[in-house]
Design a protein around this motif. Structure first.
Motif, mmCIF file in Angstrom:
data_model
loop_
_atom_site.group_PDB
_atom_site.id
_atom_site.type_symbol
_atom_site.label_atom_id
_atom_site.label_comp_id
_atom_site.label_asym_id
_atom_site.label_seq_id
_atom_site.Cartn_x
_atom_site.Cartn_y
_atom_site.Cartn_z
ATOM 1 N N ALA A 79 0.942 -1.082 0.068
ATOM 2 C CA ALA A 79 0.192 0.055 0.141
ATOM 3 C C ALA A 79 0.958 1.114 0.227
ATOM 4 C CB ALA A 79 -0.976 0.022 1.111
ATOM 5 N N GLN A 80 2.225 1.167 0.647
ATOM 6 C CA GLN A 80 2.857 2.301 0.642
ATOM 7 C C GLN A 80 3.339 2.702 -0.462
ATOM 8 O OE1 GLN A 80 5.302 1.353 4.093
ATOM 9 N NE2 GLN A 80 3.733 2.017 5.580
ATOM 10 N N ARG B 156 1.072 4.176 -2.982
ATOM 11 C CA ARG B 156 0.914 5.264 -2.752
ATOM 12 C C ARG B 156 1.849 6.269 -3.310
ATOM 13 N NH1 ARG B 156 1.029 6.633 3.546
ATOM 14 N NH2 ARG B 156 3.084 6.559 3.023
ATOM 15 N N GLN B 157 3.137 5.846 -3.126
ATOM 16 C CA GLN B 157 4.257 6.694 -3.583
ATOM 17 C C GLN B 157 4.500 6.662 -5.088
ATOM 18 O OE1 GLN B 157 7.650 4.676 -1.440
ATOM 19 N NE2 GLN B 157 6.783 5.153 0.593
ATOM 20 N N CYS C 99 -5.223 -0.923 4.067
ATOM 21 C CA CYS C 99 -4.585 -0.217 2.872
ATOM 22 C C CYS C 99 -5.318 0.820 2.420
ATOM 23 C CB CYS C 99 -4.764 -1.483 1.924
ATOM 24 S SG CYS C 99 -3.868 -2.912 2.156
ATOM 25 N N LEU D 212 -3.487 4.645 1.769
ATOM 26 C CA LEU D 212 -3.635 5.365 0.448
ATOM 27 C C LEU D 212 -4.451 6.695 0.585
ATOM 28 C CD1 LEU D 212 -5.151 2.273 -1.716
ATOM 29 C CD2 LEU D 212 -2.855 3.434 -1.867
ATOM 30 N N ARG E 254 -3.775 8.651 2.815
ATOM 31 C CA ARG E 254 -2.584 9.680 3.161
ATOM 32 C C ARG E 254 -1.947 10.348 2.075
ATOM 33 N NH1 ARG E 254 -2.347 6.367 7.638
ATOM 34 N NH2 ARG E 254 -0.386 5.260 7.219
ATOM 35 N N GLY E 255 -1.891 9.852 0.820
ATOM 36 C CA GLY E 255 -1.230 10.245 -0.442
ATOM 37 C C GLY E 255 -1.804 11.044 -1.341
ATOM 38 N N SER E 256 -1.422 11.060 -2.493
ATOM 39 C CA SER E 256 -2.088 11.911 -3.498
ATOM 40 C C SER E 256 -2.771 11.292 -4.744
ATOM 41 C CB SER E 256 -1.264 13.156 -3.846
ATOM 42 O OG SER E 256 -0.003 12.536 -4.419
ATOM 43 N N GLN E 257 -2.399 9.728 -4.885
ATOM 44 C CA GLN E 257 -2.935 9.154 -6.081
ATOM 45 C C GLN E 257 -4.420 8.906 -5.986
ATOM 46 O OE1 GLN E 257 -1.864 7.760 -3.079
ATOM 47 N NE2 GLN E 257 -3.979 6.715 -2.853
ATOM 48 N N ILE F 137 -7.958 6.973 -6.205
ATOM 49 C CA ILE F 137 -8.745 5.876 -5.520
ATOM 50 C C ILE F 137 -9.928 5.735 -5.794
ATOM 51 C CG2 ILE F 137 -9.313 4.694 -3.257
ATOM 52 C CD1 ILE F 137 -7.226 6.826 -2.039
#
Length: 205
Positions: free
Chosen positions: A63-64, A67-68, A85, A89, A91-94, A96
């Motif tokens: 999951a990390q 996200r990256q 998961c 996710l 906490r990212g910017s991708q 979903i």
């Protein structure tokens, strides 16, 4: 937040639904958020309710990395591991895509979902009309097929041998769509039915 209804034949209606579900493809789907995310060839994420500890650690790591890498992920995010998961996710910017096993009309939108929706990186999809307001096991199975049909590839962190998730995976194999899983002894039964062992680096390609 406005809910959009997409009927078969609408340019934004995912053609993959008709390809894989045939006559069982929903007549319409409801959506909340950025429909453009559907063009991103999302990776579907699944995991059984019970998940071995060693796989939990690998799923966190996956999951990390997703996200990256900015990878688009689609799931019902219902089981404990799937929800964990999702938390990573978010906490990212991708992008979903979340697919609840119920209608999204009248559904309370979680506070943690509102900002990603406003930012255009979260899409909520449902194949169920407004009479289906409660999650059931039967709706969950239909939702999972819906998610897998839309996805470009399917990743199953773990499927309990002989369980519902493994039965679901057998159907995915019949669609001739890539079914991927972690390389570990606990997932040997998945490989025996046609899943392919992959490393995280392979998933991100």
């Amino acid at each position: 937040m406005n809910i959009i209804k997409l009927h078969k034949g609408d340019p934004s209606y995912p053609t993959a639904l008709q390809t894989h579900l045939g006559d069982n493809a929903p007549e319409f789907i409801t959506a909340l958020g950025n429909l453009g995310i559907l063009q991103n060839k999302p990776l579907a994420l699944f995991c059984s309710i019970k998940c071995p500890g060693s796989i939990i650690l690998q799923a966190y790591d996956l999951a990390q990395h997703l996200r990256q890498a900015g990878a688009t992920v689609i799931s019902g995010f219902h089981t404990p591991m799937e929800r964990e998961c999702l938390n990573i996710l978010l906490r990212g910017s991708q992008p979903i895509i979340i697919c609840p096993a119920r209608s999204i009309e009248g559904m309370r939108i979680l506070g943690t979902w509102r900002r990603p929706i406003d930012e255009g990186r979260l899409l909520i999809l449902s194949p169920f009309d407004q009479k289906y307001r409660r999650i059931t096991a039967a709706l969950g199975e239909k939702r999972n097929e819906f998610v897998a049909a839309i996805a470009d590839r399917i990743f199953v962190a773990h499927a309990t041998p002989g369980g519902k998730t493994e039965q679901f995976c057998r159907k995915i194999i019949s669609w001739d769509k890539p079914l991927l899983t972690f390389s570990c002894n606990e997932n040997m039964s998945l490989v025996s039915i046609g899943a392919r062992y992959v490393e995280i680096e392979d998933i991100l390609r």
